[in-house]
Design an enzyme around this catalytic site. Sequence first.
Site, PDB file in Angstrom:
ATOM      1  N   GLY A 159       5.084   6.420   6.809  1.00 23.04           N
ATOM      2  CA  GLY A 159       6.170   6.029   5.901  1.00 23.04           C
ATOM      3  C   GLY A 159       6.491   7.165   4.947  1.00 23.04           C
ATOM      4  O   GLY A 159       6.257   8.346   5.258  1.00 23.04           O
TER       5      GLY A 159
ATOM      6  N   VAL B 243       5.227   8.122   1.906  1.00 24.16           N
ATOM      7  CA  VAL B 243       4.126   8.943   1.382  1.00 24.16           C
ATOM      8  C   VAL B 243       3.455   9.706   2.524  1.00 24.16           C
ATOM      9  O   VAL B 243       3.185  10.911   2.409  1.00 24.16           O
ATOM     10  CB  VAL B 243       3.080   8.076   0.631  1.00 24.16           C
ATOM     11  CG1 VAL B 243       1.914   8.948   0.168  1.00 24.16           C
ATOM     12  CG2 VAL B 243       3.714   7.362  -0.560  1.00 24.16           C
TER      13      VAL B 243
ATOM     14  N   ASN C  87      -2.187   1.347  -2.173  1.00 24.17           N
ATOM     15  CA  ASN C  87      -2.422   0.513  -3.351  1.00 24.17           C
ATOM     16  C   ASN C  87      -2.795  -0.919  -2.981  1.00 24.17           C
ATOM     17  O   ASN C  87      -2.432  -1.363  -1.895  1.00 24.17           O
ATOM     18  CB  ASN C  87      -1.141   0.465  -4.206  1.00 24.17           C
ATOM     19  CG  ASN C  87      -1.028   1.658  -5.126  1.00 24.17           C
ATOM     20  OD1 ASN C  87      -2.031   2.136  -5.648  1.00 24.17           O
ATOM     21  ND2 ASN C  87       0.190   2.126  -5.321  1.00 24.17           N
TER      22      ASN C  87
ATOM     23  N   HIS D 165      -6.025   2.855 -11.444  1.00 26.16           N
ATOM     24  CA  HIS D 165      -4.611   3.171 -11.233  1.00 26.16           C
ATOM     25  C   HIS D 165      -3.859   1.865 -11.404  1.00 26.16           C
ATOM     26  O   HIS D 165      -3.753   1.069 -10.514  1.00 26.16           O
ATOM     27  CB  HIS D 165      -4.430   3.708  -9.812  1.00 26.16           C
ATOM     28  CG  HIS D 165      -3.040   4.153  -9.515  1.00 26.16           C
ATOM     29  ND1 HIS D 165      -2.324   4.994 -10.324  1.00 26.16           N
ATOM     30  CD2 HIS D 165      -2.228   3.897  -8.461  1.00 26.16           C
ATOM     31  CE1 HIS D 165      -1.140   5.227  -9.792  1.00 26.16           C
ATOM     32  NE2 HIS D 165      -1.055   4.573  -8.672  1.00 26.16           N
TER      33      HIS D 165
HETATM   34  N1  LIG Z   1      -2.211   5.908  -5.070  1.00 32.50           N
HETATM   35  C1  LIG Z   1      -1.003   6.181  -5.529  1.00 32.50           C
HETATM   36  O1  LIG Z   1      -0.855   6.784  -6.574  1.00 32.50           O
HETATM   37  C2  LIG Z   1       0.203   5.756  -4.729  1.00 32.50           C
HETATM   38  C3  LIG Z   1       1.458   6.302  -4.986  1.00 32.50           C
HETATM   39  C4  LIG Z   1       2.539   5.915  -4.192  1.00 32.50           C
HETATM   40  C5  LIG Z   1       2.368   4.983  -3.188  1.00 32.50           C
HETATM   41  N2  LIG Z   1       1.144   4.435  -2.983  1.00 32.50           N
HETATM   42  C6  LIG Z   1       0.915   3.447  -1.938  1.00 32.50           C
HETATM   43  O2  LIG Z   1       0.937   4.106  -0.677  1.00 32.50           O
HETATM   44  C7  LIG Z   1       1.283   3.143   0.334  1.00 32.50           C
HETATM   45  C8  LIG Z   1       2.402   3.705   1.216  1.00 32.50           C
HETATM   46  O3  LIG Z   1       3.590   3.844   0.478  1.00 32.50           O
HETATM   47  P1  LIG Z   1       4.928   4.328   1.194  1.00 32.50           P
HETATM   48  O4  LIG Z   1       5.956   4.485   0.176  1.00 32.50           O
HETATM   49  O5  LIG Z   1       4.630   5.432   2.137  1.00 32.50           O
HETATM   50  O6  LIG Z   1       5.246   3.019   2.071  1.00 32.50           O
HETATM   51  P2  LIG Z   1       6.107   2.954   3.418  1.00 32.50           P
HETATM   52  O7  LIG Z   1       6.462   1.525   3.605  1.00 32.50           O
HETATM   53  O8  LIG Z   1       7.179   3.968   3.408  1.00 32.50           O
HETATM   54  O9  LIG Z   1       5.055   3.378   4.559  1.00 32.50           O
HETATM   55  C9  LIG Z   1       3.954   2.625   4.891  1.00 32.50           C
HETATM   56  C10 LIG Z   1       3.711   2.813   6.388  1.00 32.50           C
HETATM   57  O10 LIG Z   1       2.473   2.150   6.734  1.00 32.50           O
HETATM   58  C11 LIG Z   1       2.665   1.682   8.061  1.00 32.50           C
HETATM   59  N3  LIG Z   1       1.674   0.672   8.398  1.00 32.50           N
HETATM   60  C12 LIG Z   1       1.635  -0.631   8.019  1.00 32.50           C
HETATM   61  N4  LIG Z   1       0.583  -1.242   8.604  1.00 32.50           N
HETATM   62  C13 LIG Z   1      -0.041  -0.320   9.363  1.00 32.50           C
HETATM   63  C14 LIG Z   1      -1.185  -0.350  10.193  1.00 32.50           C
HETATM   64  N5  LIG Z   1      -1.898  -1.456  10.361  1.00 32.50           N
HETATM   65  N6  LIG Z   1      -1.526   0.794  10.825  1.00 32.50           N
HETATM   66  C15 LIG Z   1      -0.810   1.934  10.670  1.00 32.50           C
HETATM   67  N7  LIG Z   1       0.283   2.018   9.886  1.00 32.50           N
HETATM   68  C16 LIG Z   1       0.652   0.893   9.250  1.00 32.50           C
HETATM   69  C17 LIG Z   1       4.092   1.159   8.072  1.00 32.50           C
HETATM   70  O11 LIG Z   1       4.579   1.000   9.393  1.00 32.50           O
HETATM   71  C18 LIG Z   1       4.799   2.233   7.275  1.00 32.50           C
HETATM   72  O12 LIG Z   1       5.328   3.223   8.119  1.00 32.50           O
HETATM   73  C19 LIG Z   1       1.656   1.856  -0.415  1.00 32.50           C
HETATM   74  O13 LIG Z   1       0.530   0.996  -0.469  1.00 32.50           O
HETATM   75  C20 LIG Z   1       1.950   2.373  -1.826  1.00 32.50           C
HETATM   76  O14 LIG Z   1       1.786   1.363  -2.800  1.00 32.50           O
HETATM   77  C21 LIG Z   1       0.065   4.812  -3.727  1.00 32.50           C
END
Ligand SMILES: NC(=O)c1ccc[n+]([C@@H]2O[C@H](COP(=O)([O-])OP(=O)(O)OC[C@H]3O[C@@H](n4cnc5c(N)ncnc54)[C@H](O)[C@@H]3O)[C@@H](O)[C@H]2O)c1
Length: 309
Positions: A12, A14, A121, A176
């Site tokens: 996705g 990130v 998260n 966080h």
């Molecule tokens: N730690 C931090 O500071 C921080 C910052 C930003 C985002 N995040 C978290 O990072 C995560 C991703 O965010 P994003 O914006 O990339 O989301 P996004 O929706 O763009 O991407 C997430 C991806 O995970 C994939 N996915 C879902 N289930 C899966 C599985 N079982 N196996 C493999 N892939 C799977 C989805 O198909 C999708 O492509 C979220 O949980 C977000 O809250 C954390």
Amino acid sequence: MARDKVTVIGAGNVGATTAQRIAEAGLADVVLIDIVEGLPQGKGLDLAEAAPVVAHDAAVLGTNDYADTAGSDVIAVTSGLARQPGMSRDDLLTKNAGIVRSVVEQAAAVSPEAIIVVVTNPLDAMCHVAMDASGFPRERVIGMAGVLDSARFRTFIARELGVSVQDTHAFVLGGHGDTMVPLSRYSTVAGVPITELLPADRVRALEERTANGGAEIVGLLKTGSAFYAPAAGAFEMVEAILLDRKRVLPCAVRLQGEFGVDGLFVGVPVVLGRSGMERVFEIELTDDERAAFQRSADAVRELVEVLGR
Ligand SMILES: NC(=O)c1ccc[n+]([C@@H]2O[C@H](COP(=O)([O-])OP(=O)(O)OC[C@H]3O[C@@H](n4cnc5c(N)ncnc54)[C@H](O)[C@@H]3O)[C@@H](O)[C@H]2O)c1
């Protein structure tokens, strides 16, 4: 010498951006894996086709098959649902716990020596899930949040004072989430604490904006959450590990008595090198800071208890 190998789980926002940064820095070969068929293959091919223009030699492979991830040096876990407007990080808890458990089990089985960098998260709770699912020691399961939160704080400090972000330094500790602990006393411009450069009410305003930094972006984007700065944060950690840089970065690690906390992942400064979290960098906290840190740890404990039910 073969290049290092990094698996990024989740193609996705990130995940794909993290893969791009790693490949374009020439830091490692990258395997991008997702549950959605075609998505990692498409983004992986697109990234590979940028290589001649960017001029790097790192290989990028998109796949749905964990066999392709075997022998990775680092596994970055970004798979899961992102926050939608009005949704707290904690709402994501149960759904993302299931996703993180399943992907980490599959990835760790074929890369038993890898270091896991967790991004999904709610971060601190997902670190617990990843450690449990992998069976890895605490040195090899590290959460990315403090680097991002500190980067946000540094951005706001630099804008407030009209100075280069490069000359700012900031420490944000704790979980966080809404209970994060920006340490303004240790946050500096050219070594001078911001508490000596700004009135107390401005310092507080910057701290609050930092604590709400994720929600601010979610509110603007309306669909999805921040990803450029989170990917930059994940990249910084992966680079510190692979290049054995011994960077001192705020990361979520499982504390074993440090900072008065035992058995919980909470954000603290650590030394990051080739073996992962090499040392917790303990610093003195005032009574107020310690109390805020403890509240933050308590919030993490609550989430972990929900998961245990
Ligand atoms: N730690 C931090 O500071 C921080 C910052 C930003 C985002 N995040 C978290 O990072 C995560 C991703 O965010 P994003 O914006 O990339 O989301 P996004 O929706 O763009 O991407 C997430 C991806 O995970 C994939 N996915 C879902 N289930 C899966 C599985 N079982 N196996 C493999 N892939 C799977 C989805 O198909 C999708 O492509 C979220 O949980 C977000 O809250 C954390």
